[in-house]
Design a protein around this motif. Structure first.
Motif, PDB file in Angstrom:
ATOM      1  N   LYS A   1      24.875  12.729  49.187  1.00  0.00           N
ATOM      2  CA  LYS A   1      23.665  12.879  49.673  1.00  0.00           C
ATOM      3  C   LYS A   1      23.955  12.260  51.228  1.00  0.00           C
ATOM      4  O   LYS A   1      24.540  11.403  51.310  1.00  0.00           O
ATOM      5  CB  LYS A   1      23.022  12.038  48.785  1.00  0.00           C
ATOM      6  CG  LYS A   1      22.433  12.341  47.503  1.00  0.00           C
ATOM      7  CD  LYS A   1      21.518  11.469  46.747  1.00  0.00           C
ATOM      8  CE  LYS A   1      20.954  12.042  45.370  1.00  0.00           C
ATOM      9  NZ  LYS A   1      20.237  11.238  44.700  1.00  0.00           N
ATOM     10  N   THR A   2      23.127  12.813  51.971  1.00  0.00           N
ATOM     11  CA  THR A   2      22.754  12.329  53.027  1.00  0.00           C
ATOM     12  C   THR A   2      21.703  11.299  53.440  1.00  0.00           C
ATOM     13  O   THR A   2      20.623  11.428  52.671  1.00  0.00           O
ATOM     14  CB  THR A   2      22.560  13.388  54.149  1.00  0.00           C
ATOM     15  OG1 THR A   2      23.643  14.362  54.306  1.00  0.00           O
ATOM     16  CG2 THR A   2      22.244  12.762  55.586  1.00  0.00           C
ATOM     17  N   ILE A   3      22.056   9.778  53.658  1.00  0.00           N
ATOM     18  CA  ILE A   3      21.071   8.981  53.601  1.00  0.00           C
ATOM     19  C   ILE A   3      20.198   8.852  55.035  1.00  0.00           C
ATOM     20  O   ILE A   3      20.956   8.996  55.773  1.00  0.00           O
ATOM     21  CB  ILE A   3      21.665   7.596  53.608  1.00  0.00           C
ATOM     22  CG1 ILE A   3      22.646   7.376  52.135  1.00  0.00           C
ATOM     23  CG2 ILE A   3      20.699   6.454  53.318  1.00  0.00           C
ATOM     24  CD1 ILE A   3      21.728   7.820  50.945  1.00  0.00           C
ATOM     25  N   ILE A   4      18.822   9.042  54.750  1.00  0.00           N
ATOM     26  CA  ILE A   4      18.016   8.796  55.939  1.00  0.00           C
ATOM     27  C   ILE A   4      17.397   7.533  55.798  1.00  0.00           C
ATOM     28  O   ILE A   4      16.800   7.257  54.921  1.00  0.00           O
ATOM     29  CB  ILE A   4      16.961   9.990  55.843  1.00  0.00           C
ATOM     30  CG1 ILE A   4      17.621  11.279  55.858  1.00  0.00           C
ATOM     31  CG2 ILE A   4      16.032   9.797  56.999  1.00  0.00           C
ATOM     32  CD1 ILE A   4      18.621  11.576  57.064  1.00  0.00           C
ATOM     33  N   LYS A   5      17.578   6.520  56.947  1.00  0.00           N
ATOM     34  CA  LYS A   5      16.897   5.338  56.879  1.00  0.00           C
ATOM     35  C   LYS A   5      15.761   5.278  57.675  1.00  0.00           C
ATOM     36  O   LYS A   5      15.673   5.879  58.962  1.00  0.00           O
ATOM     37  CB  LYS A   5      17.884   4.227  57.715  1.00  0.00           C
ATOM     38  CG  LYS A   5      19.076   3.976  56.643  1.00  0.00           C
ATOM     39  CD  LYS A   5      19.918   2.939  57.349  1.00  0.00           C
ATOM     40  CE  LYS A   5      21.074   2.656  56.106  1.00  0.00           C
ATOM     41  NZ  LYS A   5      21.995   1.523  56.818  1.00  0.00           N
ATOM     42  N   ILE A   6      14.529   4.845  57.206  1.00  0.00           N
ATOM     43  CA  ILE A   6      13.380   4.824  58.003  1.00  0.00           C
ATOM     44  C   ILE A   6      12.656   3.557  57.959  1.00  0.00           C
ATOM     45  O   ILE A   6      12.495   3.006  56.946  1.00  0.00           O
ATOM     46  CB  ILE A   6      12.529   5.853  57.492  1.00  0.00           C
ATOM     47  CG1 ILE A   6      11.236   6.239  58.328  1.00  0.00           C
ATOM     48  CG2 ILE A   6      12.141   5.728  55.969  1.00  0.00           C
ATOM     49  CD1 ILE A   6      10.138   7.232  57.870  1.00  0.00           C
TER      50      ILE A   6
ATOM     51  N   GLY B   1      10.066  10.620  52.008  1.00  0.00           N
ATOM     52  CA  GLY B   1      11.224  10.547  51.002  1.00  0.00           C
ATOM     53  C   GLY B   1      11.248  11.487  49.860  1.00  0.00           C
ATOM     54  O   GLY B   1      12.107  12.250  49.457  1.00  0.00           O
ATOM     55  N   LYS B   2      10.054  11.272  49.010  1.00  0.00           N
ATOM     56  CA  LYS B   2      10.028  12.153  47.745  1.00  0.00           C
ATOM     57  C   LYS B   2       9.885  13.593  48.126  1.00  0.00           C
ATOM     58  O   LYS B   2      10.541  14.510  47.382  1.00  0.00           O
ATOM     59  CB  LYS B   2       8.611  11.712  47.337  1.00  0.00           C
ATOM     60  CG  LYS B   2       7.968  12.593  46.086  1.00  0.00           C
ATOM     61  CD  LYS B   2       7.008  12.228  45.526  1.00  0.00           C
ATOM     62  CE  LYS B   2       6.400  12.953  44.326  1.00  0.00           C
ATOM     63  NZ  LYS B   2       5.681  14.346  45.032  1.00  0.00           N
TER      64      LYS B   2
ATOM     65  N   LYS C   1      19.941  16.637  48.542  1.00  0.00           N
ATOM     66  CA  LYS C   1      20.675  16.637  49.557  1.00  0.00           C
ATOM     67  C   LYS C   1      20.338  15.342  50.338  1.00  0.00           C
ATOM     68  O   LYS C   1      21.355  14.871  50.804  1.00  0.00           O
ATOM     69  CB  LYS C   1      20.549  17.824  50.492  1.00  0.00           C
ATOM     70  CG  LYS C   1      21.621  17.815  51.534  1.00  0.00           C
ATOM     71  CD  LYS C   1      21.671  19.300  52.259  1.00  0.00           C
ATOM     72  CE  LYS C   1      22.504  19.308  53.629  1.00  0.00           C
ATOM     73  NZ  LYS C   1      22.545  20.445  54.308  1.00  0.00           N
ATOM     74  N   TYR C   2      18.961  15.134  50.740  1.00  0.00           N
ATOM     75  CA  TYR C   2      18.674  13.984  51.405  1.00  0.00           C
ATOM     76  C   TYR C   2      18.133  12.872  50.441  1.00  0.00           C
ATOM     77  O   TYR C   2      17.345  13.078  49.567  1.00  0.00           O
ATOM     78  CB  TYR C   2      17.885  14.240  52.646  1.00  0.00           C
ATOM     79  CG  TYR C   2      18.383  15.391  53.452  1.00  0.00           C
ATOM     80  CD1 TYR C   2      19.444  14.704  54.505  1.00  0.00           C
ATOM     81  CD2 TYR C   2      18.515  16.697  53.478  1.00  0.00           C
ATOM     82  CE1 TYR C   2      19.969  15.546  55.448  1.00  0.00           C
ATOM     83  CE2 TYR C   2      19.100  17.542  54.318  1.00  0.00           C
ATOM     84  CZ  TYR C   2      19.570  16.756  55.503  1.00  0.00           C
ATOM     85  OH  TYR C   2      20.300  17.620  56.184  1.00  0.00           O
ATOM     86  N   GLU C   3      18.484  11.774  50.738  1.00  0.00           N
ATOM     87  CA  GLU C   3      17.785  10.361  50.177  1.00  0.00           C
ATOM     88  C   GLU C   3      17.423   9.636  51.366  1.00  0.00           C
ATOM     89  O   GLU C   3      18.147   9.191  52.240  1.00  0.00           O
ATOM     90  CB  GLU C   3      18.900   9.614  49.124  1.00  0.00           C
ATOM     91  CG  GLU C   3      18.420   8.463  48.828  1.00  0.00           C
ATOM     92  CD  GLU C   3      19.301   7.699  47.855  1.00  0.00           C
ATOM     93  OE1 GLU C   3      19.199   6.306  47.874  1.00  0.00           O
ATOM     94  OE2 GLU C   3      20.024   8.167  47.318  1.00  0.00           O
TER      95      GLU C   3
END
Length: 334
Positions: free
Chosen positions: A28-33, A51-52, A61-63
């Motif tokens: 997974k590709t981690i996205i930090k917000i 995110g959901k 694919k993205y978390e």
């Protein structure tokens, strides 16, 4: 010979699996917000919803990892981190006006009649005009706009007439837009952190303040300042921002997922805030607070004061008039 080669291939695969080299699913590709509000606030709910939806649209694919309540630093710090690409995304309000003055116009006093009016403008041309040139200056792309809530007055004594505003000691955020509007209203604005308001009210340092209804309820302001005047003088609007270089590096389909997740999450927050405002009113009334709708004269006075405060925008935003005209055009839109 073919059978021997096949057997060797199978043995190699088995040995590889034993050594931990088995084929694995795509990571997974981690996205930090990052955001400033605590859990349960519209901003943080909006980040979680984004995110959901992104996880659903991208089939995992993205978390998205959400860091609320200034966990990654105060607003200026996490905005800078997003601009540098240290994190991919953030949520904030008009703090971005330090990079592009027009962003302050998201919270123009007395610009919107109600949430429906504001939503039409924010999903239309007004939002585009405010953001014109922002990405080039900041390196950030604004993905959506959603409400935190209209600010209303809460005071110890009722505000029945224009004269009741004169010299009233109200807490205001230490932001030129807010302090200038208070001055134009004849209010004695008292800049102070929001956390200090309950103590200042108890000690008689201030007569009240202004906040969205949800904040008035969460801190039980109605217990100290029970008079709530539905002035709706400023709508607090926040947005999700993404590092533009990161966004442009995504495959086209992935960018569509990000766009759609931002659109859906904002739509949910608009609906949620409308419902929560009604719940907040019920809570205030049930706990001894009083809610007053301003007279037309009172409302018109606030509008006139707001328009005088718009000078700040005329002095700093080249397309100010176009933004104001655009917002007005959505007033009677269906």
């Amino acid at each position: 010979m073919k059978r021997i080669v096949a057997l060797l291939a199978i043995m190699g695969l088995v040995c590889g699996m034993a050594l931990g080299f088995a084929p694995t699913a795509q990571a997974k590709t981690i996205i930090k917000i990052a955001g400033m509000k605590p859990e349960g606030e519209p901003e943080t709910i909006g980040m979680h919803l984004f995110g959901k939806y992104l996880a659903e649209l991208s089939n995992g694919k993205y978390e998205v990892q959400v860091f609320p309540n200034s966990q990654l630093g105060k607003e200026d710090a996490y905005i800078a981190a997003t601009r540098k690409g240290i994190i991919q995304m953030c949520a904030t309000g008009t703090q971005t006006s330090a990079l592009h003055p027009a962003m302050a116009m998201l919270e123009t006093p007395m610009l919107f009649d109600n949430l429906d009016h504001a939503r039409r403008a924010m999903e239309g041309k007004t939002f585009e005009l405010i953001n014109d040139g922002f990405t080039a200056k900041s390196g950030l792309l604004t993905m959506n706009a959603f409400p935190i809530g209209f600010r209303h007055f809460y005071t110890k004594k009722p505000l029945k007439t224009i004269q009741d505003l004169q010299g009233l000691r109200l807490r205001v955020p230490n932001i030129p837009l807010y302090t200038n509007f208070a001055k134009e209203c004849g209010i004695s604005g008292q800049p102070m952190p929001f956390a200090e308001v309950p103590g200042a009210l108890d000690q008689g340092v201030i007569d009240g303040g202004d906040s969205p209804l949800a904040d008035i309820v969460s801190l039980k302001m109605y217990e100290i300042a029970p008079e709530i005047t539905l002035s709706g003088h400023i709508l607090v609007i926040h947005s999700l921002y993404i590092n533009d270089k990161f966004y442009k590096s995504l495959p086209e389909q992935d960018r569509k997922w990000f766009d759609e997740a931002a659109k859906r999450s904002a739509a949910d927050v608009w609906e949620m805030v409308k419902k929560e405002d009604e719940k907040s009113k019920q809570t205030i009334l049930a706990n001894g607070g009083h809610i007053t709708t301003p007279s037309k004269e009172f409302h018109d006075y606030l509008v006139a004061a707001a328009k005088r405060s718009w000078k700040l925008f005329y002095d700093t935003v080249p397309n100010c008039q176009a933004i104001l005209d655009s917002a007005a055009s959505y007033r009677d839109a269906k």
